[in-house]
Design an enzyme around this catalytic site. Structure first.
Site, PDB file in Angstrom:
ATOM      1  N   CYS A 262       0.905  -1.209   0.203  1.00  7.34           N
ATOM      2  CA  CYS A 262       0.129   0.008   0.245  1.00  7.34           C
ATOM      3  C   CYS A 262       0.738   1.169   0.074  1.00  7.34           C
ATOM      4  CB  CYS A 262      -0.976   0.264   0.973  1.00  7.34           C
ATOM      5  SG  CYS A 262      -1.937  -1.603   1.634  1.00  7.34           S
ATOM      6  N   ALA A 263       1.614   1.447  -0.987  1.00 10.78           N
ATOM      7  CA  ALA A 263       2.603   2.388  -1.227  1.00 10.78           C
ATOM      8  C   ALA A 263       2.765   3.712  -1.178  1.00 10.78           C
ATOM      9  CB  ALA A 263       3.439   1.953  -2.302  1.00 10.78           C
ATOM     10  N   ALA A 264       1.365   4.282  -1.498  1.00 10.29           N
ATOM     11  CA  ALA A 264       1.526   5.862  -1.440  1.00 10.29           C
ATOM     12  C   ALA A 264       1.486   6.461  -0.348  1.00 10.29           C
ATOM     13  CB  ALA A 264      -0.039   6.189  -2.134  1.00 10.29           C
ATOM     14  N   PRO A 265       2.102   7.636  -0.267  1.00  8.65           N
ATOM     15  CA  PRO A 265       2.517   8.567  -1.282  1.00  8.65           C
ATOM     16  C   PRO A 265       3.933   8.174  -1.684  1.00  8.65           C
ATOM     17  CG  PRO A 265       2.883   9.719   0.650  1.00  8.65           C
ATOM     18  CD  PRO A 265       1.862   8.347   1.027  1.00  8.65           C
ATOM     19  N   GLY A 267       7.062   7.643   0.345  1.00 10.90           N
ATOM     20  CA  GLY A 267       8.268   7.978   1.104  1.00 10.90           C
ATOM     21  C   GLY A 267       8.771   6.448   1.499  1.00 10.90           C
ATOM     22  N   LYS A 268       7.983   5.762   2.252  1.00  2.00           N
ATOM     23  CA  LYS A 268       8.745   4.770   2.628  1.00  2.00           C
ATOM     24  C   LYS A 268       9.152   3.664   1.474  1.00  2.00           C
ATOM     25  CE  LYS A 268       5.348   4.333   6.707  1.00  2.00           C
ATOM     26  NZ  LYS A 268       4.461   5.403   6.177  1.00  2.00           N
ATOM     27  N   GLU A 287      -0.282   0.267  -5.343  1.00  3.98           N
ATOM     28  CA  GLU A 287      -1.144   1.165  -5.174  1.00  3.98           C
ATOM     29  C   GLU A 287      -2.438   1.316  -5.951  1.00  3.98           C
ATOM     30  OE1 GLU A 287      -3.105   3.922  -3.269  1.00  3.98           O
ATOM     31  OE2 GLU A 287      -1.329   3.409  -2.252  1.00  3.98           O
ATOM     32  N   ASP A 329       1.553  -0.895   5.041  1.00  6.73           N
ATOM     33  CA  ASP A 329       1.308   0.244   5.598  1.00  6.73           C
ATOM     34  C   ASP A 329      -0.105   0.808   5.381  1.00  6.73           C
ATOM     35  OD1 ASP A 329       1.401   2.877   6.876  1.00  6.73           O
ATOM     36  OD2 ASP A 329       2.473   3.580   4.931  1.00  6.73           O
ATOM     37  N   CYS A 382      -0.574   4.450  10.797  1.00 10.27           N
ATOM     38  CA  CYS A 382      -0.532   5.592  11.349  1.00 10.27           C
ATOM     39  C   CYS A 382      -1.753   5.816  12.114  1.00 10.27           C
ATOM     40  CB  CYS A 382      -0.368   6.609  10.290  1.00 10.27           C
ATOM     41  SG  CYS A 382       0.230   8.285  10.957  1.00 10.27           S
TER      42      CYS A 382
END
Length: 453
Positions: A262-265, A267-268, A287, A329, A382
């Site tokens: 779940c890559a967006a945006p 940074g990771k 994504e 994520d 988060c």
């Protein structure tokens, strides 16, 4: 009042947040650029926007008292203008005549003369009391201690209770007031230098925990980012640690295959790519949203490693391969990032949590199924909400039984960190690591590591 004035930039941002579920932290910079605004005017517009969003619940209670009607009965464009006016009166020390008159002019422009008279009367009543007097008045009318706490710190009651339970899971409920206060402080701008590709500037201060993080002494980070060709970026220290927890949980073997599900945006993803480049691993990303997938591609452009980005539901995408490390994520309530996305506290409600936990559990299950024996998944949210963190992990452990083991994420972060990090044990006996804004200066990131047997 010009349409490019700080008040109009703030108003347009609030309207987009209210009408379109826009994220202020993404929209406001664009609005400032569109208005050609910088320096003190940009800073004033930023404080007006974020301060109003942080305290929206409290301001709505004040407006309801002054107007003699609930906020739901006030025309939304007028209500947003009133919120901005109340913040100027009670928090920005704007002269009363300026706050009232300019807000009334704004209301007249968007809603007509009769609405402007209503706005004038409401703001005049608000200006008759100091912020301390309003706090006392509202708290006297509160129906519970949690409601009083919510009015004082501008958090919905359900969020306060979720935070209390999450702190209780560490035996630290005495930190609740400090946590709520930290949510209303603007976060310091934290940056990351991609490992092996960039270095911390000599005049920058290292972050306390992430070995790739730093903070500038002040000013616009734009020139530093531009000069680094995509290898330096703004990134919360908790986000940096979440990516490093996966890559450094165990020694990397050359040829490993990694997936950011779940890559967006992105940074990771960029941190993973830099770490993979150094270790001889490969990285794929996914994504669901095409628009957000573009953000991921842009984010990894500075890493000289090909990172294919697919656009699928992560629950089906994971099944198309076998991986040594997977980052989940997961989409969540975002309650851990209220410093940067203050509107999230008013946007989400308890009814959103069950659907989110079902999605989170599905993504984690798919990721575990896609691991090779010995492979590791980092489950990250988060949000500190226990249903989204401990609950999802507990369900995965029930589902897979002896097929998986939980690693001690706290020990991994301790090994990654340059300094000692205060991560008390979870009372449920899990290895989950929970970061906090009041304790660590990061977003409230939850990090769990599961290894497939």
């Amino acid at each position: 009042m010009s349409s490019s004035s700080p008040r109009w930039v703030a108003y347009d941002t609030l309207r987009a947040v209210s009408e379109s579920d826009a994220y202020a932290n993404l929209l406001l910079p664009r609005e400032l650029r569109r208005a050609g605004m910088s320096g003190p005017d940009a800073a004033w517009a930023t404080e007006l926007t974020y301060g109003t969003l942080r305290h929206q619940g409290t301001y709505d209670a004040i407006i309801a008292d002054a107007a003699g009607r609930p906020p739901g009965e006030i025309d939304p464009p007028v209500l947003d203008a009133l919120r901005l006016g109340v913040h100027q009166l009670l928090a920005m020390r704007t002269p009363t005549h300026a706050a009232v008159n300019e807000t009334v002019r704004q209301v007249r422009h968007v809603a007509g003369a009769s609405a402007s008279g209503f706005a004038n009367a409401v703001l005049r009543r608000v200006s008759e009391r100091t912020v301390e007097e309003w706090d006392e008045r509202l708290e006297r009318g509160a129906r519970s201690d949690d409601e009083r706490l919510g009015l004082r710190h501008a958090h919905p009651v359900w969020v306060i209770r979720a935070f209390r339970r999450a702190l209780a899971a560490e035996g630290r409920t005495d930190e609740l007031d400090a946590l709520l206060a930290a949510d209303n402080d603007a976060p310091a701008v934290t940056m990351a230098a991609l490992p092996g590709l960039a270095a911390r500037p000599e005049d920058a201060a290292a972050t306390p925990y992430s070995p790739i993080g730093f903070r500038l002494g002040g000013g616009d980070p734009g020139p530093v980012i531009a000069a680094a060709d995509g290898r330096v970026r703004v990134q919360d220290e908790g986000s940096q640690l979440a990516a490093l927890a996966l890559t450094r949980a165990t020694a990397v073997r050359p040829g490993e295959r990694w997936l950011d599900l779940c890559a967006a945006p992105g940074g990771k993803t960029a941190v993973l790519a830099a770490e993979a480049l150094a270790a001889g691993a490969v990285v794929e990303a996914n994504e669901l949203s095409s628009t957000r997938a573009k953000l991921v591609r842009d984010s990894v452009a500075g890493v000289p490693l090909e990172v294919p980005v697919s656009e699928e539901d992560g629950r089906t995408r994971a099944a198309r391969g076998r991986y040594d490390r997977i980052l989940v994520d997961a989409p969540c309530t975002g309650l851990g990032a209220l410093r940067r996305r203050p509107e999230a506290r008013w946007r989400k409600s308890p009814v959103d949590v069950p659907d989110l936990t079902e999605l989170q559990g599905g993504l984690l299950t798919a990721a575990i199924d896609a691991l090779v024996p010995g492979g590791i998944v980092a489950y990250v949210t988060c949000s500190p909400h226990l249903a989204e963190t401990a609950g999802v992990i507990a369900e995965a452990r029930r589902r897979f039984g002896e097929g998986i083991e939980e690693l001690d994420a706290r020990a991994v972060l301790a090994s990654v960190s340059d300094t000692e990090i205060d991560l008390p044990a979870q009372l449920d006996g899990s290895g989950r690591a929970q970061l906090w804004p009041h304790r660590h200066g990061t977003d409230a990131m939850s990090i769990s590591l599961l290894r497939r047997r």
